[in-house]
Scaffold this motif. Structure first.
Motif, PDB file in Angstrom:
ATOM      1  N   LEU A 272       0.857  -1.182   0.000  1.00 64.19           N
ATOM      2  CA  LEU A 272       0.000   0.000   0.000  1.00 64.19           C
ATOM      3  C   LEU A 272       0.896   1.235   0.000  1.00 64.19           C
ATOM      4  CD1 LEU A 272      -2.836  -0.827   2.575  1.00 64.19           C
ATOM      5  CD2 LEU A 272      -3.096  -0.492   0.114  1.00 64.19           C
ATOM      6  N   ALA A 273       1.086   1.811  -1.162  1.00 64.19           N
ATOM      7  CA  ALA A 273       2.019   2.929  -1.278  1.00 64.19           C
ATOM      8  C   ALA A 273       1.581   4.139  -0.474  1.00 64.19           C
ATOM      9  CB  ALA A 273       2.167   3.311  -2.754  1.00 64.19           C
ATOM     10  N   SER A 274       0.259   4.329  -0.308  1.00 65.37           N
ATOM     11  CA  SER A 274      -0.236   5.517   0.385  1.00 65.37           C
ATOM     12  C   SER A 274      -0.536   5.281   1.860  1.00 65.37           C
ATOM     13  CB  SER A 274      -1.512   6.021  -0.311  1.00 65.37           C
ATOM     14  OG  SER A 274      -2.530   5.026  -0.241  1.00 65.37           O
ATOM     15  N   ALA A 275      -0.164   4.130   2.396  1.00 60.58           N
ATOM     16  CA  ALA A 275      -0.508   3.795   3.778  1.00 60.58           C
ATOM     17  C   ALA A 275       0.351   4.569   4.775  1.00 60.58           C
ATOM     18  CB  ALA A 275      -0.322   2.293   4.016  1.00 60.58           C
ATOM     19  N   LEU A 276      -0.246   4.865   5.943  1.00 58.33           N
ATOM     20  CA  LEU A 276       0.535   5.393   7.050  1.00 58.33           C
ATOM     21  C   LEU A 276       1.511   4.321   7.517  1.00 58.33           C
ATOM     22  CD1 LEU A 276      -2.159   7.241   9.209  1.00 58.33           C
ATOM     23  CD2 LEU A 276      -0.631   8.201   7.491  1.00 58.33           C
ATOM     24  N   ARG A 277       2.682   4.755   7.969  1.00 56.12           N
ATOM     25  CA  ARG A 277       3.719   3.786   8.300  1.00 56.12           C
ATOM     26  C   ARG A 277       4.175   3.826   9.752  1.00 56.12           C
ATOM     27  NH1 ARG A 277       6.910   1.605   4.014  1.00 56.12           N
ATOM     28  NH2 ARG A 277       5.934   1.989   1.999  1.00 56.12           N
ATOM     29  N   LYS A 278       3.974   4.918  10.448  1.00 56.39           N
ATOM     30  CA  LYS A 278       4.631   5.069  11.744  1.00 56.39           C
ATOM     31  C   LYS A 278       3.684   5.014  12.940  1.00 56.39           C
ATOM     32  CE  LYS A 278       8.578   7.733  10.019  1.00 56.39           C
ATOM     33  NZ  LYS A 278       9.344   9.007  10.146  1.00 56.39           N
TER      34      LYS A 278
END
Length: 406
Positions: A272-278
Motif C-alpha cells: 500500500l504505497a499511500s498507507a501510514l507507516r509510523k
C-alpha cells in the motif's frame, strides 16, 4: 472457573522438553492456573513474593545437590515422569533467566518447569538470548466470549459454531474480562478493584522493578491513554500534556506495554504505497476502563483479536499479527489480521446494523487480497451461521464473530 489454558498447558508440560513461560496482566489468573496444574500433577509451587519461597530459590542457586527446594521437588528421585515445578513472579529476581537456564541444563530429563509473570518474559538479554531453544512462551489474556460460553478445541484455528451464554457479552462490556470482577458482576466491587489494581500496577510493580524518576507522571500518562483508546498515538502531544520529553513518553508507553496495561496496534503498509507507516493506535488490556461507548466496543474487539493472534501464534498455528489500515487520503479499516506476513482478515467495528458496510472494506480487500472482510456489528442478534464462509464484505453480529475465536 477453569481456564481453557489449563489442560492445554498441562499437556505441553507432559509432552515437550521445553520450559513453559506464561505471562499476562496482574490478576488475569496466572497464579490460579499455575496452582491448578501443580495440583493435578502433584508438583511444587513457589512464589517469589513469598519470603520462605524466595529463600529456598536463592539457596538453590549456589547449591545444586542438597538445596531444600530441589529436595522438595524430588529431582533426585526415580520417577515415572518428570517432576513438575511452577515459579510464580520469578521475573522479579534480577538473574531469573540464568537461574532457569541452570535448572534446565542440569535437570532437563528430570524436571518440567512452568514460570509465570505479570511482565513480559520473552525479552532477550543483551548479548543474546541465554534461553534460546529452552522455552515456549504463552500469553494469558482476560476472559473472552468464547472462553466463557463454550469449550475450546485445541489445535483448531477457528472454533466450531456455538451459541454464546446469553448474558456474557453484556457482562464483558460492563465489567471487563478479568476473572474476579467479571464473576462478581458487582459495580461497587468493580470500582474498588479497578482503583486498587491501578495503584498496585503503577506504584508497586513498575516502581519496584524499574527506574522511573517521577512515577506520578507515569500514572497521569496511564490515565491519558485510557481516554485515547483506539486513537493514533501522538507522542509529541502526550509529551506536552505531561511536560516530559518525547523519548520519555515512548519509553513509558513501552514500559506500560511490558506490564500489560496497554498495547499498540501498528499500521499495515505492505503493498500500500499511500498507507501510514509510523503512528500506532493504543488500546487497553482492560477495555472496561474506556468510558466512551464506541471506543470501548472497538477496544473489546481489539482485545479479542489480540488474544486470538497471540494464541494462534503461541500454539504453533502460524505467525499471526494484529494491525490497522489507514491511508494518507483517509481510507481506513479498524483491524487487519495477517497470517505469515500476508493479509488474511479485515475487521470493521460498528454499533448499529443500520450503518452501511464500510466501502473501504471492499477497497482494501481488493488491494490486499485478504481472504475475509467482516463488519462486526455490536447491536445485532446472534446468528448461527459461518461468517468466515463469505468471500466478500458482510455484516456479522458481534457474538457470531467472537464465538469463532478463542
Amino acid at each position: 472457573m477453569e481456564r481453557f489454558y489449563t489442560d492445554i498447558l498441562q499437556n505441553e508440560l507432559l509432552t515437550q522438553r521445553q520450559m513453559l513461560f506464561v505471562s499476562g496482566p496482574r490478576q488475569v489468573g496466572k497464579t490460579t492456573l499455575a496452582k491448578a496444574i501443580v495440583e493435578q500433577q502433584h508438583g511444587q509451587y513457589y512464589n517469589w513474593d513469598n519470603r520462605q519461597h524466595r529463600q529456598w530459590i536463592l539457596q538453590s542457586v549456589s547449591n545444586t545437590t542438597d538445596a531444600e527446594l530441589l529436595n522438595q521437588i524430588g529431582v533426585h528421585e526415580l520417577r515415572e515422569q518428570r517432576a513438575l515445578v511452577a515459579f510464580d513472579e520469578l521475573h522479579k529476581y534480577k538473574d531469573w533467566k540464568n537461574y532457569l537456564k541452570g535448572l534446565f541444563d542440569l535437570y532437563e530429563q528430570q524436571l518440567a518447569v512452568l514460570a509465570t509473570g505479570s511482565a513480559r518474559m520473552d525479552i532477550f538479554r543483551k548479548g543474546g538470548d541465554s534461553l534460546m531453544g529452552r522455552y515456549f512462551h504463552y500469553r494469558m489474556h482476560p476472559l473472552s466470549l468464547r472462553e466463557i460460553s463454550a469449550p475450546h478445541t485445541a489445535g483448531q484455528l477457528l472454533q466450531d459454531l456455538q451459541r454464546p451464554d446469553s448474558s456474557a457479552l453484556e457482562q464483558l462490556r460492563n465489567f471487563g474480562g478479568f476473572p474476579e470482577p467479571f464473576l462478581k458482576a458487582d459495580t461497587r466491587f468493580y470500582n474498588r478493584w479497578q482503583q486498587l489494581r491501578q495503584q498496585q500496577l503503577i506504584f508497586e510493580d513498575i516502581r519496584d522493578t524499574n527506574t522511573v524518576q517521577d512515577i506520578a507522571h507515569l500514572d497521569v500518562l496511564a490515565t491519558l491513554l485510557r481516554e485515547q483508546s483506539g486513537q493514533v498515538v501522538r507522542y509529541s502531544t502526550l509529551a506536552n500534556q505531561i511536560n516530559v520529553s518525547v523519548d520519555t513518553i515512548r519509553r513509558w508507553i513501552t514500559l506500560l506495554e511490558s506490564f500489560y496495561y496497554a498495547f499498540r496496534v501498528t499500521p499495515w503498509f505492505q503493498n500500500l504505497a499511500s498507507a501510514l507507516r509510523k503512528e500506532p493506535k493504543i488500546y487497553l488490556w482492560d477495555w472496561s476502563q474506556v468510558k466512551d461507548t464506541g471506543a470501548r466496543h472497538e477496544n473489546l474487539i481489539a482485545s479479542h483479536l489480540l488474544k486470538a493472534v497471540h494464541w494462534w501464534t503461541d500454539h504453533g498455528l502460524g505467525d499471526y499479527q494484529l494491525h490497522y489500515l489507514r491511508t494518507k487520503d483517509q481510507k481506513e479499516v479498524d483491524f487487519l489480521v495477517s497470517r505469515n506476513n500476508q493479509p488474511w482478515l479485515l475487521v470493521e467495528v460498528k454499533s448499529s446494523p443500520s450503518q452501511p458496510i464500510n466501502k473501504n472494506l471492499h477497497w482494501f480487500q481488493e488491494q490486499l487480497g485478504a481472504e475475509h472482510a467482516l463488519q462486526v456489528v455490536m447491536d445485532m442478534p446472534y446468528v448461527e451461521a459461518d461468517c468466515f464462509a463469505a468471500g466478500k464484505p458482510v455484516k456479522v453480529p458481534v457474538e457470531t464473530f467472537l464465538m469463532r475465536l478463542v
